[in-house]
Design an enzyme around this catalytic site. Sequence first.
Site, PDB file in Angstrom:
ATOM      1  N   GLU A 132     -18.842   3.120  24.722  1.00 28.33           N
ATOM      2  CA  GLU A 132     -19.883   2.877  23.733  1.00 28.33           C
ATOM      3  C   GLU A 132     -20.372   1.446  23.862  1.00 28.33           C
ATOM      4  OE1 GLU A 132     -18.067   3.438  19.881  1.00 28.33           O
ATOM      5  OE2 GLU A 132     -16.268   2.366  20.516  1.00 28.33           O
ATOM      6  N   LYS A 177     -12.467   2.243  11.985  1.00 27.94           N
ATOM      7  CA  LYS A 177     -13.421   1.129  11.929  1.00 27.94           C
ATOM      8  C   LYS A 177     -12.741  -0.105  11.349  1.00 27.94           C
ATOM      9  CE  LYS A 177     -18.285   0.204  10.809  1.00 27.94           C
ATOM     10  NZ  LYS A 177     -18.752   0.066  12.213  1.00 27.94           N
ATOM     11  N   TYR A 237     -13.744  -1.726   7.639  1.00 30.02           N
ATOM     12  CA  TYR A 237     -15.025  -2.095   7.054  1.00 30.02           C
ATOM     13  C   TYR A 237     -16.043  -0.995   7.260  1.00 30.02           C
ATOM     14  CZ  TYR A 237     -17.396  -3.209  11.514  1.00 30.02           C
ATOM     15  OH  TYR A 237     -17.994  -3.136  12.754  1.00 30.02           O
ATOM     16  N   LEU A 264     -16.053   5.050  18.241  1.00 22.70           N
ATOM     17  CA  LEU A 264     -16.265   5.159  16.808  1.00 22.70           C
ATOM     18  C   LEU A 264     -17.055   6.428  16.501  1.00 22.70           C
ATOM     19  CD1 LEU A 264     -15.961   3.675  14.066  1.00 22.70           C
ATOM     20  CD2 LEU A 264     -18.277   2.809  14.439  1.00 22.70           C
TER      21      LEU A 264
END
Length: 286
Positions: free
Chosen positions: A182, A150, A33, A206
Site C-alpha cells: 500500500e 491502525k 487512531y 490497512l
Amino acid sequence: MTRTVYVNGEYLPETEAKVSIFDRGFLMADAVYEVTSVLDGKLIDFDGHAVRLKRSLNELQMAEPCSMDELLEIHRKLVELNGIEEGLVYLQVTRGSDGDRDFVFPPADTKPTMVLFTQNKPGLADSEASRTGAKIISIEDIRWGRRDIKTTQLLYPSLGKMMAKAAGCDDAWMIEDGYVTEGTSNNAYFVKNGKIVTRPLSNDILHGITRKAVLRMAAEAQMEIEERLFTIDEAKEADEAFTTSASAFVMPVIEIDGVMLGDGTPGPIAKRLREIYLDESRKAAI
C-alpha cells in the site's frame, strides 16, 4: 486561531492540553487512531471509522474509552467549536499510564487516554493535487506485520514520505516480497484495460474505510474489479492508477518511479470514482 481540542473528557484550548510523560502512547506508540473527514460541516464515513476503531482496540486488548454515540457527539462538538466546514478530525486512544514506564501492560483498570483535534482544510474536496495527480516512488516495506491495526506507529511511513519528497515526488508505495502492499497513508490501485486492480485485505494492509466505500461504488457503477497481489512493474504498465484515503478521497497517480502513466494526467476512472465518492459521501454525511 487557537483550536479547541478534546483531552480525556475536557474541551480545552490547544495550548492548555496535557498528557502524562508516562503515557504509553508517548513511550511505546501503544495507541490507535482514526481520521474522519469533514465536508460541508458534516462527518464522512463516521460509522466505518468507529467500527474500525473498535476492532483496533480489541486486537490490542485495549479498553474502549467511551461509547460510539459519545464519540460521535465529541466529533460533532469539535467540528462546531472550531468552525470546520472542510477538514479533518483526528482521534487517538492510548493504553494510558499507571505513572511509570514498563513493557508489561498497566493494570486492566487503567483508564485509556483519548485525545481529539481538528484540522481546518478549506478546498479539501477540490484540491489542486487531485486535478494534477500524484507522482510516487516505490520503497521496501519494512513495517511490522499487523498493518490492519491502525496504530500510531507511523515512523516508517513518515520516512517514506520524506524519501518521496527528496525524489521530487508526492508519495511512496511499499513493496514486500515483490508485491505492492500500500501507500504510506493510503491504499493503492492501478487500472488496465478498464479493470481496477488492488491488493486483497489481509494483515498486510490497512482495511481502508475509503477503500471499502470506493470499491462498493465502483461495483455499483458496473466497473470491473480484481483483488489480487500485483507488482510495481505491472503498475508502471497501467493505463492509470490511484490511491484512496480518508484525507485525500480518491487521488489519481500519474507517475510511478519516473514512468508516466497514460498521457501523464489523471485517468478517467480515477476522476469518475472521485466524483462518485464525493457526491455519495456528501449525501450520507452526518
